[in-house]
Design a protein around this motif. Structure first.
Motif, PDB file in Angstrom:
ATOM      1  N   LYS A 125       0.825  -1.207   0.000  1.00 23.90           N
ATOM      2  CA  LYS A 125       0.000   0.000   0.000  1.00 23.90           C
ATOM      3  C   LYS A 125       0.867   1.268   0.000  1.00 23.90           C
ATOM      4  N   LEU A 126       1.949   1.252   0.779  1.00 24.73           N
ATOM      5  CA  LEU A 126       2.852   2.407   0.812  1.00 24.73           C
ATOM      6  C   LEU A 126       3.500   2.631  -0.550  1.00 24.73           C
ATOM      7  N   ALA A 127       3.888   1.561  -1.215  1.00 26.61           N
ATOM      8  CA  ALA A 127       4.496   1.697  -2.545  1.00 26.61           C
ATOM      9  C   ALA A 127       3.496   2.257  -3.538  1.00 26.61           C
ATOM     10  N   GLN A 128       2.247   1.768  -3.452  1.00 19.18           N
ATOM     11  CA  GLN A 128       1.210   2.276  -4.341  1.00 19.18           C
ATOM     12  C   GLN A 128       0.932   3.756  -4.078  1.00 19.18           C
TER      13      GLN A 128
ATOM     14  N   ILE B  82       3.600   5.879  -5.653  1.00 20.17           N
ATOM     15  CA  ILE B  82       3.383   6.000  -7.103  1.00 20.17           C
ATOM     16  C   ILE B  82       2.324   7.054  -7.391  1.00 20.17           C
ATOM     17  N   LYS B  83       1.226   7.034  -6.609  1.00 21.06           N
ATOM     18  CA  LYS B  83       0.156   8.024  -6.785  1.00 21.06           C
ATOM     19  C   LYS B  83       0.670   9.444  -6.542  1.00 21.06           C
ATOM     20  N   GLU B  84       1.481   9.610  -5.501  1.00 24.86           N
ATOM     21  CA  GLU B  84       2.036  10.936  -5.202  1.00 24.86           C
ATOM     22  C   GLU B  84       2.924  11.422  -6.338  1.00 24.86           C
ATOM     23  N   THR B  85       3.732  10.499  -6.906  1.00 25.01           N
ATOM     24  CA  THR B  85       4.593  10.875  -8.031  1.00 25.01           C
ATOM     25  C   THR B  85       3.760  11.273  -9.244  1.00 25.01           C
ATOM     26  N   GLN B  86       2.688  10.520  -9.498  1.00 24.69           N
ATOM     27  CA  GLN B  86       1.804  10.854 -10.611  1.00 24.69           C
ATOM     28  C   GLN B  86       1.117  12.197 -10.401  1.00 24.69           C
ATOM     29  N   LEU B  87       0.712  12.472  -9.140  1.00 26.73           N
ATOM     30  CA  LEU B  87       0.060  13.739  -8.827  1.00 26.73           C
ATOM     31  C   LEU B  87       1.017  14.912  -9.044  1.00 26.73           C
ATOM     32  N   GLU B  88       2.265  14.759  -8.621  1.00 25.14           N
ATOM     33  CA  GLU B  88       3.255  15.816  -8.819  1.00 25.14           C
ATOM     34  C   GLU B  88       3.476  16.081 -10.308  1.00 25.14           C
ATOM     35  N   ALA B  89       3.544  15.003 -11.103  1.00 28.27           N
ATOM     36  CA  ALA B  89       3.737  15.163 -12.543  1.00 28.27           C
ATOM     37  C   ALA B  89       2.536  15.866 -13.166  1.00 28.27           C
ATOM     38  N   PHE B  90       1.324  15.517 -12.712  1.00 28.94           N
ATOM     39  CA  PHE B  90       0.119  16.150 -13.237  1.00 28.94           C
ATOM     40  C   PHE B  90       0.088  17.647 -12.893  1.00 28.94           C
ATOM     41  N   GLN B  91       0.446  17.956 -11.651  1.00 28.22           N
ATOM     42  CA  GLN B  91       0.457  19.357 -11.236  1.00 28.22           C
ATOM     43  C   GLN B  91       1.485  20.154 -12.034  1.00 28.22           C
ATOM     44  N   SER B  92       2.647  19.535 -12.300  1.00 34.13           N
ATOM     45  CA  SER B  92       3.666  20.208 -13.105  1.00 34.13           C
ATOM     46  C   SER B  92       3.162  20.448 -14.522  1.00 34.13           C
ATOM     47  N   LEU B  93       2.494  19.454 -15.109  1.00 35.40           N
ATOM     48  CA  LEU B  93       1.948  19.601 -16.460  1.00 35.40           C
ATOM     49  C   LEU B  93       0.870  20.681 -16.484  1.00 35.40           C
ATOM     50  N   ARG B  94       0.034  20.721 -15.456  1.00 39.26           N
ATOM     51  CA  ARG B  94      -1.019  21.733 -15.378  1.00 39.26           C
ATOM     52  C   ARG B  94      -0.434  23.138 -15.332  1.00 39.26           C
ATOM     53  N   THR B  95       0.638  23.300 -14.546  1.00 36.84           N
ATOM     54  CA  THR B  95       1.294  24.614 -14.458  1.00 36.84           C
ATOM     55  C   THR B  95       1.859  25.022 -15.813  1.00 36.84           C
ATOM     56  N   GLN B  96       2.487  24.089 -16.534  1.00 31.73           N
ATOM     57  CA  GLN B  96       3.051  24.389 -17.844  1.00 31.73           C
ATOM     58  C   GLN B  96       1.962  24.766 -18.844  1.00 31.73           C
ATOM     59  N   ILE B  97       0.825  24.063 -18.792  1.00 33.21           N
ATOM     60  CA  ILE B  97      -0.280  24.380 -19.699  1.00 33.21           C
ATOM     61  C   ILE B  97      -0.838  25.770 -19.406  1.00 33.21           C
ATOM     62  N   GLN B  98      -0.978  26.108 -18.116  1.00 33.49           N
ATOM     63  CA  GLN B  98      -1.476  27.439 -17.753  1.00 33.49           C
ATOM     64  C   GLN B  98      -0.523  28.521 -18.222  1.00 33.49           C
ATOM     65  N   THR B  99       0.775  28.277 -18.081  1.00 28.97           N
ATOM     66  CA  THR B  99       1.772  29.252 -18.543  1.00 28.97           C
ATOM     67  C   THR B  99       1.693  29.412 -20.058  1.00 28.97           C
ATOM     68  N   PHE B 100       1.534  28.290 -20.751  1.00 30.25           N
ATOM     69  CA  PHE B 100       1.430  28.340 -22.211  1.00 30.25           C
ATOM     70  C   PHE B 100       0.177  29.115 -22.634  1.00 30.25           C
ATOM     71  N   GLN B 101      -0.936  28.894 -21.933  1.00 31.40           N
ATOM     72  CA  GLN B 101      -2.153  29.644 -22.227  1.00 31.40           C
ATOM     73  C   GLN B 101      -1.936  31.133 -22.019  1.00 31.40           C
ATOM     74  N   SER B 102      -1.146  31.470 -20.998  1.00 31.65           N
ATOM     75  CA  SER B 102      -0.884  32.875 -20.716  1.00 31.65           C
ATOM     76  C   SER B 102      -0.089  33.536 -21.837  1.00 31.65           C
ATOM     77  N   VAL B 103       0.968  32.856 -22.310  1.00 33.69           N
ATOM     78  CA  VAL B 103       1.778  33.465 -23.367  1.00 33.69           C
ATOM     79  C   VAL B 103       1.020  33.501 -24.683  1.00 33.69           C
ATOM     80  N   LEU B 104       0.056  32.552 -24.868  1.00 31.40           N
ATOM     81  CA  LEU B 104      -0.748  32.572 -26.086  1.00 31.40           C
ATOM     82  C   LEU B 104      -1.807  33.658 -26.070  1.00 31.40           C
ATOM     83  N   SER B 105      -2.147  34.158 -24.862  1.00 28.66           N
ATOM     84  CA  SER B 105      -3.193  35.175 -24.780  1.00 28.66           C
ATOM     85  C   SER B 105      -2.815  36.426 -25.553  1.00 28.66           C
ATOM     86  N   GLY B 106      -1.498  36.692 -25.653  1.00 28.82           N
ATOM     87  CA  GLY B 106      -1.042  37.850 -26.416  1.00 28.82           C
ATOM     88  C   GLY B 106      -1.251  37.702 -27.908  1.00 28.82           C
ATOM     89  N   LEU B 107      -1.545  36.475 -28.341  1.00 35.21           N
ATOM     90  CA  LEU B 107      -1.774  36.250 -29.765  1.00 35.21           C
ATOM     91  C   LEU B 107      -3.249  36.359 -30.124  1.00 35.21           C
TER      92      LEU B 107
END
Length: 283
Positions: free
Chosen positions: A33-36, A39-64
């Protein structure tokens, strides 16, 4: 044989090892259970990082997202004579492709006045007598502002009276370096152009007549901007001019001549390059 000889110390049976193995066996589900969870925590961190990158990309695209970003117009001024930049340009979506010959003959300037009377200290008295009512007068573009002052008003008092009035000017005390009475009262207009020319004086009112105690000389006279665009001469009270060429603001900086070229570029190529340059940090 006694029981102690079988299960006791003399038996040689490793009971401690058996207990440890039983505990380890019981702990396996917890470790799983601890190992699982890890894994979930690592996946959550990766998802949060991807979400931040997408939000940043949306921000720089707003100027277009505005038409001005994609109108594909470029304005370039090429100087052929003069000192400095002569002018810089900004355009809007209403600008049109074309070429314009521009000559800047003069810049719009504010009035600068300097008192004809010098003083040794800012505490020197300005009015030259105790009789009559003392005033400081500033005229900006024909609008007269008069402020009553004491007959014992100092140089600093006069400056404060001017700056505290509604007149669109700024007064100060300067040292012109003269060996005697080097302090002068300076009055500067806040707006350029001959329509905003400034005059000033300190006077005493004797009801039937007035006496000027301090007069001022213009060290820089107010002037209008003058420029020739495609053979036609224009005069303006400001150096930022947006009513000659549609969609183009000319910001005059110095005297000179040159050619303004407004041209378009391939829209698809421009947008593609813009998107690639802005998306590349997220690969």
């Amino acid at each position: 044989m006694e029981l102690t000889s079988i299960f006791g110390i003399q038996s040689g049976f490793d009971s401690a090892s058996v207990v440890q193995k039983l505990i380890a066996l019981q702990s396996r589900p917890i470790d799983l259970k601890l190992a699982q969870l890890q894994i979930k925590e690592t996946q959550l961190e990766a998802f949060q990082s991807l979400r931040t990158q997408i939000q940043t990309f949306q921000s720089v695209l707003s100027g277009l997202g505005t038409f001005d970003q994609f109108n594909g117009l470029t304005a370039v001024f090429t100087k052929t004579s003069g000192v400095g930049n002569v002018l810089n340009i900004s355009t809007t979506s209403s600008a049109s492709v074309g070429t314009h010959d521009i000559t800047v003959n003069s810049l719009a300037q504010e009035t600068t006045l300097l008192s004809n009377t010098g003083y040794n200290a800012a505490t020197d008295v300005v009015p030259q007598g105790l009789l009559g009512n003392a005033f400081v007068e500033v005229v900006v573009g024909g609008a007269i502002t008069q402020v009553a002052i004491s007959n014992t008003a100092t140089v600093q008092d006069v400056v404060n009276a001017i700056n505290g009035s509604v007149a669109d000017v700024t007064a100060s005390i300067i040292n012109d370096g003269s060996p005697v009475n080097p302090l002068k009262i300076q009055i500067q207009g806040n707006q350029p152009g001959t329509a905003n020319a400034v005059t000033g004086r300190v006077f005493r009112d004797f009801i039937f007549f007035e006496v000027d105690d301090v007069t001022f000389t213009a060290t820089q006279a107010a002037s209008d901007a003058s420029l020739i665009v495609d053979g036609t001469t224009f005069t303006r009270t400001t150096n930022s001019i947006s009513d000659i060429i549609t969609g183009v603001t000319l910001n005059l900086e110095s005297l000179g001549t040159g050619t303004l070229n407004i041209f378009t570029r391939s829209e698809e190529r421009r947008v593609g390059k813009e998107c690639r340059s802005r998306w590349s940090p997220y690969h």
